[in-house]
Scaffold this active site. Structure first.
Site, mmCIF file in Angstrom:
data_model
loop_
_atom_site.group_PDB
_atom_site.id
_atom_site.type_symbol
_atom_site.label_atom_id
_atom_site.label_comp_id
_atom_site.label_asym_id
_atom_site.label_seq_id
_atom_site.Cartn_x
_atom_site.Cartn_y
_atom_site.Cartn_z
ATOM 1 N N ASN A 262 -14.802 29.077 26.354
ATOM 2 C CA ASN A 262 -16.119 28.462 26.514
ATOM 3 C C ASN A 262 -17.161 29.402 27.109
ATOM 4 O O ASN A 262 -18.257 28.969 27.458
ATOM 5 C CB ASN A 262 -15.999 27.202 27.372
ATOM 6 C CG ASN A 262 -14.970 26.251 26.809
ATOM 7 O OD1 ASN A 262 -13.884 26.136 27.363
ATOM 8 N ND2 ASN A 262 -15.273 25.605 25.701
ATOM 9 N N ASP B 47 -14.543 23.110 21.530
ATOM 10 C CA ASP B 47 -15.999 23.230 21.671
ATOM 11 C C ASP B 47 -16.292 24.617 22.251
ATOM 12 O O ASP B 47 -16.787 24.741 23.370
ATOM 13 C CB ASP B 47 -16.529 22.115 22.587
ATOM 14 C CG ASP B 47 -18.049 22.108 22.653
ATOM 15 O OD1 ASP B 47 -18.707 22.643 21.732
ATOM 16 O OD2 ASP B 47 -18.584 21.573 23.643
ATOM 17 N N ILE C 40 -22.481 30.475 28.472
ATOM 18 C CA ILE C 40 -21.530 29.413 28.821
ATOM 19 C C ILE C 40 -21.783 28.181 27.964
ATOM 20 O O ILE C 40 -22.928 27.758 27.801
ATOM 21 C CB ILE C 40 -21.681 29.029 30.308
ATOM 22 C CG1 ILE C 40 -21.469 30.253 31.213
ATOM 23 C CG2 ILE C 40 -20.731 27.896 30.682
ATOM 24 C CD1 ILE C 40 -21.990 30.080 32.622
ATOM 25 N N CYS C 41 -20.704 27.590 27.454
ATOM 26 C CA CYS C 41 -20.791 26.318 26.750
ATOM 27 C C CYS C 41 -20.219 25.246 27.682
ATOM 28 O O CYS C 41 -19.007 25.127 27.848
ATOM 29 C CB CYS C 41 -19.995 26.377 25.447
ATOM 30 S SG CYS C 41 -20.053 24.846 24.514
ATOM 31 N N LEU C 42 -21.117 24.512 28.340
ATOM 32 C CA LEU C 42 -20.718 23.453 29.269
ATOM 33 C C LEU C 42 -21.794 22.376 29.203
ATOM 34 O O LEU C 42 -22.985 22.662 29.400
ATOM 35 C CB LEU C 42 -20.586 24.001 30.692
ATOM 36 C CG LEU C 42 -20.155 23.024 31.774
ATOM 37 C CD1 LEU C 42 -18.747 22.478 31.509
ATOM 38 C CD2 LEU C 42 -20.200 23.677 33.141
#
Length: 195
Positions: A79, A120, A87-89
Site C-alpha cells: 500500500n 487495494d 500511500i494508499c490509505l
C-alpha cells in the site's frame, strides 16, 4: 487552517514523543504546514526494528481536508509506493474526518504496516509478490527495513557529518537539524540564511 488546533496537536505529540506509542511528529522549524513524522516498525512484523520517516504537508483547509503524507524512508509494502513513498490509505483520502488528527493518521499508518491490503495496492508489483510469493515478500521487506529504516540517531549523525563536511560548524549544524525536525535540506537553508 486552524493554527490553534495545529499548535495543540504539536504540543500533544511533543508530550507523547517520550512515551512508547511508536509514533512521533514535529513541525519543521516554525512552519506549521510542514511536519516530519516517525513510525516505529511494529513488533512481530517484517518492519520490526525499523524507523520510518513520514513527510507531512498540512493543507490550508486542514482539518477539513486530510494532511498529505508520504514515506521518506523507502519501504517494501503493497500500500506504499516503493518508488515515491505515496500511500494508499482511505483516511488520507475520502474517509478523512475533522475529528482525526496527525497522530491518529500516523497510528493508522502503523496499523497498515501490520495489516497490508494487497487487494487495494499502491504498488502492484509489491502486492503481487505479497499475494503470490509471501516468503520472498517477507525477505525483501526485512532487507529494505534493515537497509533503509535505520535508527534515527544513526541517520542524524550521518546528516551532521555531511553538513559539517560542507564547512559548517558542528554546533550550528546540530541546532539547525533539531529546529528542522532532521530535514537536511531545511537545515541547510536555515544555516545559509543565518550566515
Amino acid at each position: 487552517m486552524e493554527s490553534r488546533r495545529l499548535q495543540k496537536e504539536n504540543e500533544e505529540l511533543t508530550k507523547l514523543s517520550s512515551s512508547n506509542s511508536g509514533v512521533q511528529a514535529k513541525c519543521i522549524g516554525s512552519d506549521m504546514t510542514h511536519w516530519k513524522g516517525i513510525i516505529l516498525g511494529p513488533a512481530d512484523t517484517v518492519y520490526q526494528g525499523g524507523t520510518f520517516i513520514i513527510d507531512i504537508a498540512i493543507p490550508s483547509d486542514y482539518p477539513y481536508k486530510p494532511p498529505k503524507m508520504k514515506f521518506d524512508t523507502k519501504i517494501w509494502h503493497p500500500n506504499i509506493s516503493s518508488q515515491t513513498g505515496a500511500i494508499c490509505l482511505d483516511i488520507l483520502k475520502d474517509e478523512w474526518s475533522p475529528a482525526l488528527t496527525i497522530r491518529t493518521a500516523l497510528l493508522s499508518l502503523q496499523a497498515l504496516l501490520c495489516n497490508p491490503e494487497p487487494d487495494d495496492p499502491q504498488d502492484a508489483v509489491v502486492a503481487s509478490q505479497y499475494k503470490n510469493h509471501r516468503e520472498l515478500f517477507n525477505q525483501t521487506a526485512r532487507n529494505w527495513t534493515q537497509e533503509h529504516a535505520k535508527d534515527p540517531q544513526v541517520v542524524y549523525e550521518e546528516k551532521v557529518k555531511r553538513l559539517c563536511e560542507m564547512g559548517f560548524e558542528e554546533q550550528s549544524v546540530r541546532k539547525a537539524l533539531n529546529e528542522c525536525a532532521m530535514d537536511e535540506a531545511a537545515a541547510l537553508n536555515l544555516i545559509l540564511s543565518s550566515a
